[in-house]
Design an enzyme around this catalytic site. Structure first.
Site, PDB file in Angstrom:
ATOM      1  CG  LEU A  64      41.988  36.685  49.422  1.00 58.15           C
ATOM      2  CD1 LEU A  64      41.406  37.944  50.037  1.00 58.15           C
ATOM      3  CD2 LEU A  64      42.231  35.618  50.485  1.00 58.15           C
ATOM      4  N   PRO A  65      40.113  33.599  46.747  1.00 57.47           N
ATOM      5  CG  PRO A  65      39.535  31.582  47.772  1.00 57.47           C
ATOM      6  CD  PRO A  65      40.135  32.925  48.055  1.00 57.47           C
ATOM      7  CB  THR A  95      39.544  36.174  39.024  1.00 59.20           C
ATOM      8  OG1 THR A  95      40.854  36.054  38.482  1.00 59.20           O
ATOM      9  CG2 THR A  95      38.547  36.413  37.904  1.00 59.20           C
ATOM     10  CE  LYS A 170      41.706  35.917  35.353  1.00 62.05           C
ATOM     11  NZ  LYS A 170      42.749  35.092  34.755  1.00 62.05           N
ATOM     12  CE  LYS A 245      36.779  33.107  40.731  1.00 65.04           C
ATOM     13  NZ  LYS A 245      37.893  33.763  41.382  1.00 65.04           N
TER      14      LYS A 245
END
Ligand code: NAD
Length: 301
Positions: A64-65, A95, A170, A245
């Site tokens: 998901l975003p 992420t 990440k 993001k």
């Protein structure tokens, strides 16, 4: 195995499709008609709700975003956790911020299930070709159980450490990616203005000290790198919004660890400008347009 997949977008769609190809039964859910249609065409059976998707599965994956989407998908009466069999393993490959990942480890475990944060690197091409790098945070035994499924989608799998460590790896990685991208956008424009042939300069830089993964995969001059987003007017790929993001998550992590990140802060300013100009949905290598002067339209055509 029976797998539920929540979030069938640019990354989740092809990742779920690879699990189908490997012989697993995958039931997927997404809010977008286009994402559901593409996944159905790849053999994912589409559920009408999260509860329908997760009711009878061995493992749930989410892609998901951002953190708020993962929280909302997991929680509440219509969420994943309300409908799982006891002990089910939940793997989030989105992420997201480290704080949310750690909170999910706690809340999912407290509810009687198991959780891994397992973000990925390698982009849409890696998702399609099953060559992603997975960075996993959580218990050894849970990773051992998820490993045969992750192997279908992965080139490399790293156990980064305890809960939240996958996201930590990440976020630090993608901060470096964002800074590398900004460097190669500037460098490609300078090389062009100095009269260098783009292919020749690319060949030189890719075996010299200016090399980076971003340079080899995303070089932002048309016709130089086969799969680079510049060749398709920056459609698809890794959106400016997502890069904003991720580098923003690095700044948050810098704030919480008293770490000065001046280059990341500068990259965020430029990404914000792209978002303001309407380019948030295009591939992040479109950042080159701020440097080469080609950003004439307020919105992409
Ligand atoms: P995307 O926007 O293409 O896909 C996300 C999907 O989630 C969309 O289809 C959206 O409809 C769906 N969604 C949102 N809220 C939902 C909800 N409540 N229930 C069901 N579905 C919902 O994004 P993406 O490129 O696939 O990226 C997904 C994640 O992977 C992000 O966290 C991103 O940072 C990360 N990532 C992306 C790339 C890349 O190159 N695109 C590479 C590595 C990691």
């Amino acid at each position: 195995m029976k797998i539920a997949w929540i979030g069938l977008g640019n990354m989740g769609g092809p990742m779920a499709a690879n699990l189908v190809k490997a012989g697993h039964l995958v039931t997927g859910f997404d809010l977008s008609d286009a994402a559901r249609g593409a996944a159905a065409a790849a053999g994912v059976s589409i559920a009408g709700s999260i509860s329908e998707a997760v009711g009878d599965v061995d493992v749930v994956f989410s892609m998901l975003p951002a953190g708020r989407h993962v929280r909302s998908v997991m929680s509440g009466p219509e969420g994943v956790l309300a409908h799982l069999r006891p002990g089910t393993l939940v793997v989030d490959s989105s992420t997201i911020d480290i704080e949310t990942a750690r909170a999910l480890h706690e809340s999912v475990t407290a509810a009687g299930f198991r959780f891994l944060d397992a973000p990925v690197s390698g982009g849409v091409f890696g998702a399609e070709s099953g060559t992603l790098t997975f960075m996993v945070g959580g218990a050894d035994a849970d990773l051992a159980e998820a490993r045969p499924l992750i192997e279908v989608m992965a080139g490399r799998i790293f156990h980064a450490g305890s809960g939240g460590s996958g996201q930590a790896a990440k976020i630090a990685n993608n901060m470096m990616l964002g800074i590398n991208l900004a460097a190669l956008c500037e460098g490609s424009v300078l090389a062009g203005r100095l009269g260098l042939d783009p292919k020749t300069f690319f060949e030189i830089a890719s075996v010299s000290s200016g090399d980076s993964w971003a340079l080899r995969n995303w070089y932002p001059v048309e016709g130089v790198v086969a799969n680079a987003a510049v060749n398709r007017d920056f459609q698809g790929g890794f959106a400016v919004n997502l890069m904003r993001k991720d580098v923003g998550l690095a700044l948050e992590a810098g704030g919480s660890t008293a770490t000065d990140l001046p280059f990341a802060a500068l990259v965020v300013q430029y990404l914000d400008k792209m978002v303001e100009l309407g380019w948030g949905g295009r591939d992040s290598a479109s950042l080159v347009k701020l440097f080469d002067g080609s950003l004439t339209a307020a919105e992409p055509s």
